[in-house]
Write an enzyme that holds these catalytic residues in place. Structure first.
Site, PDB file in Angstrom:
ATOM      1  N   THR A  56       1.008  -0.968  -0.048  1.00 38.28           N
ATOM      2  CA  THR A  56      -0.030  -0.124  -0.011  1.00 38.28           C
ATOM      3  C   THR A  56       0.958   1.450   0.132  1.00 38.28           C
ATOM      4  O   THR A  56       2.083   1.350   0.512  1.00 38.28           O
ATOM      5  CB  THR A  56      -0.988  -0.137   1.123  1.00 38.28           C
ATOM      6  N   CYS A  57       0.285   2.280  -0.407  1.00 37.75           N
ATOM      7  CA  CYS A  57       0.842   3.718  -0.447  1.00 37.75           C
ATOM      8  C   CYS A  57       1.848   4.107   0.887  1.00 37.75           C
ATOM      9  O   CYS A  57       0.991   3.763   1.745  1.00 37.75           O
ATOM     10  CB  CYS A  57      -0.353   4.644  -0.882  1.00 37.75           C
ATOM     11  N   PRO A  58       2.948   4.512   0.796  1.00 35.94           N
ATOM     12  CA  PRO A  58       3.590   4.624  -0.282  1.00 35.94           C
ATOM     13  C   PRO A  58       4.827   3.739  -0.488  1.00 35.94           C
ATOM     14  O   PRO A  58       5.748   4.086  -1.096  1.00 35.94           O
ATOM     15  CB  PRO A  58       4.525   6.144   0.245  1.00 35.94           C
TER      16      PRO A  58
END
Ligand SMILES: Cc1cc2nc3c(=O)[nH]c(=O)nc-3n(C[C@H](O)[C@H](O)[C@H](O)COP(=O)(O)OP(=O)(O)OC[C@H]3O[C@@H](n4cnc5c(N)ncnc54)[C@H](O)[C@@H]3O)c2cc1C
Lengths: 79, 380
Positions: free
Chosen positions: A17-19
């Site tokens: 998942t981000c980042p």
């Protein structure tokens, strides 16, 4: 944009998942020579905006963003 | 006898051992089950205390208690360093022993390791508050720092407690104001991605507060090298930033045990995010910072994961099918200055809501830190 078939380096960040994908890319690009073509695989939609923004800032070239069924392949060339 | 081994006596391992001692009370007393906690450090360290050490509000001693005071007497405690995990033969090996230890179920709770040496010049040029020595040195440095440029740089992600760099920045701003030195000190906060924090709601909250308090914000800032003589940071993006006092959140890595055992890259254990079972081996779980799950490396995460894994281990020890799962629950208090704080709560895929900071929440954070010792014992 040119179609890229043969990247020199592939980074598989699918599932992160981000980042995560952007950080995987930044960590890797540091060690690559200019001209290296990188394929970043990501299933995080934000990467399709974050990564081009970072490439612009860091001075690397975005080649192509390819949408697959469950992920994106972002191609770039190290400056 | 069913043997459960837990490696690491930090927040996750200690809460887990104590939970198991109570869940498996009857089996332990009947000698059917063994719960063994193996930890390298005879002391248990509560790291959140380190945030207050640079400001002279807490000491490193306040963060430390002997582990044997915290674990239930039904837990077998071994103070030793595990040096190898053989997941084929279900065995652990130790540095100075020829014998190895068999387990039926294993939990890795070895935490995160600081790796400042991976960035040239960082160890020499930067300070941090992520460990006891660093926090004490920063306290001495800060006490004499009356003017110049203070840079708080988040060099590595992921890192322990994603809130702590924002908290430190807001606290140091307030602390300098209280001392009448804020006018003479410029403060800059840097973050690797295009906003001030990984979580968007915290990034928005911090960006507004930084603007209000005259704190500079640099994003897309990935430290490549630090030049301690010139007091200069160079970034991967080609930027340069001078500093007089650099407080850096160093890169983190997991544990060599994990990489050597083929359980995950960079020392983080690849696990199923709901069951916390290792994906590369049977009978192995990971909790706390060493587990690679998409949430924060925070004590609250280690605590909730310990509860889930205690249920799963106990079910298996009794020959039942485990059903407990972890939904990513994460809770964090965030200091917004020296006497006010906010609080967030979220689970996998959720964006937290950041409340207006208040004094009662600051006291709640300090109160939680005090009652932590009861939490570790499994009483709260
Ligand atoms: C400055 C700071 C502030 C923080 N603030 C907060 C906060 O406000 N709220 C919050 O929720 N979290 C906070 N955290 C994060 C929190 O401290 C960690 O997430 C938490 O400690 C993780 O617990 P753990 O059990 O995974 O690892 P740890 O608590 O780090 O414990 C790991 C244990 O494993 C042992 N070990 C390691 N390797 C071996 C081995 N090979 N053999 C035997 N034993 C081994 C170690 O000795 C240690 O006892 C903060 C962290 C820092 C640094």
């Amino acid at each position: 944009m040119t179609a890229v078939t043969e990247p020199d380096v592939t980074i598989d960040s699918r599932g992160a998942t981000c980042p995560g994908p952007l950080m995987d890319l930044i960590g890797k690009v540091k060690s690559l020579d200019p001209g290296t073509v990188v394929e970043l695989q990501t299933s995080e939609r934000n990467s399709t905006t974050d990564v081009p923004e970072w490439l612009e800032k860091a001075g690397h070239d975005l080649l192509e963003i390819e949408e697959r069924d469950d992920h994106w392949n972002i191609y770039l060339e190290v400056d | 006898m069913h043997r459960i081994a837990i490696v690491g006596g930090g927040t996750g391992g200690t809460v887990l051992a104590n939970r198991l001692a109570s869940e498996l009370r009857r089996e332990l007393e009947a000698g059917e089950v063994e719960v063994r906690l193996i930890t390298a450090d005879p002391n248990h360290v509560y790291k959140p205390t380190f945030l207050y050490v640079p400001f002279g509000e807490k000491t490193v001693d306040d963060a430390t208690r002997p582990i044997e005071e915290l674990v239930d007497r039904r837990v077998t405690l071994t103070v030793d360093e595990v040096t190898g995990v053989d997941t084929e033969r279900n065995r652990l090996s130790f540095a100075d022993r020829t014998t190895s230890l068999h387990y039926d179920q294993l939990v890795l709770a070895t935490g995160a390791t600081l790796a400042p040496e991976t960035v040239p010049g960082l160890a020499e040029g930067g300070h941090h508050f992520y460990g006891p020595d660093g926090a004490e040195r920063l306290r001495d440095e800060l006490a004499d720092f009356t003017e110049g440029h203070l840079v708080l740089s988040v060099v590595g992600v992921p890192h322990m407690c994603p809130a702590a760099p924002v908290e430190f920045t807001l606290m140091v701003d307030d602390w300098l104001r209280e001392r009448g030195r804020r006018e003479a000190v410029d403060i800059t906060y840097t973050y690797p991605i295009n906003r001030a924090h990984g979580l968007e709601s915290i990034a928005d909250w911090a960006t507004d507060l930084f603007a209000e308090r005259d704190i500079n914000l640099e994003t897309f800032f990935n430290v490549d090298e630090v030049d301690p003589d010139a007091e200069l940071i160079e970034t991967v993006e080609g930027d340069e930033l001078g500093y007089d006092l650099l407080v850096a959140i160093p890169p983190h890595r997991g544990s060599d045990l994990v990489t050597d055992a083929g359980l995950g890259e960079d020392g983080w254990v690849d696990v199923d995010r709901h069951t916390l079972e290792a994906t590369a081996a049977d009978d192995v779980y990971a909790i706390g910072d060493v587990a690679d799950v998409p949430t924060s490396k925070a004590g609250s995460v280690a605590h909730y994961e310990a509860g889930v894994v205690a249920d799963r281990l106990a079910s298996r020890a009794r020959g039942e099918t485990p059903t407990a799962t972890y939904d990513g629950k994460t809770v964090c208090f965030l200091e917004a200055g020296m006497d006010e704080a906010t609080f967030i709560e979220f689970a996998y895929g959720e964006e937290p809501y950041v409340r207006e900071p208040s004094k009662p929440l600051h006291w709640a954070k300090l109160g939680y830190n005090e009652s932590y010792w009861l939490t570790a014992r499994g009483l709260l």
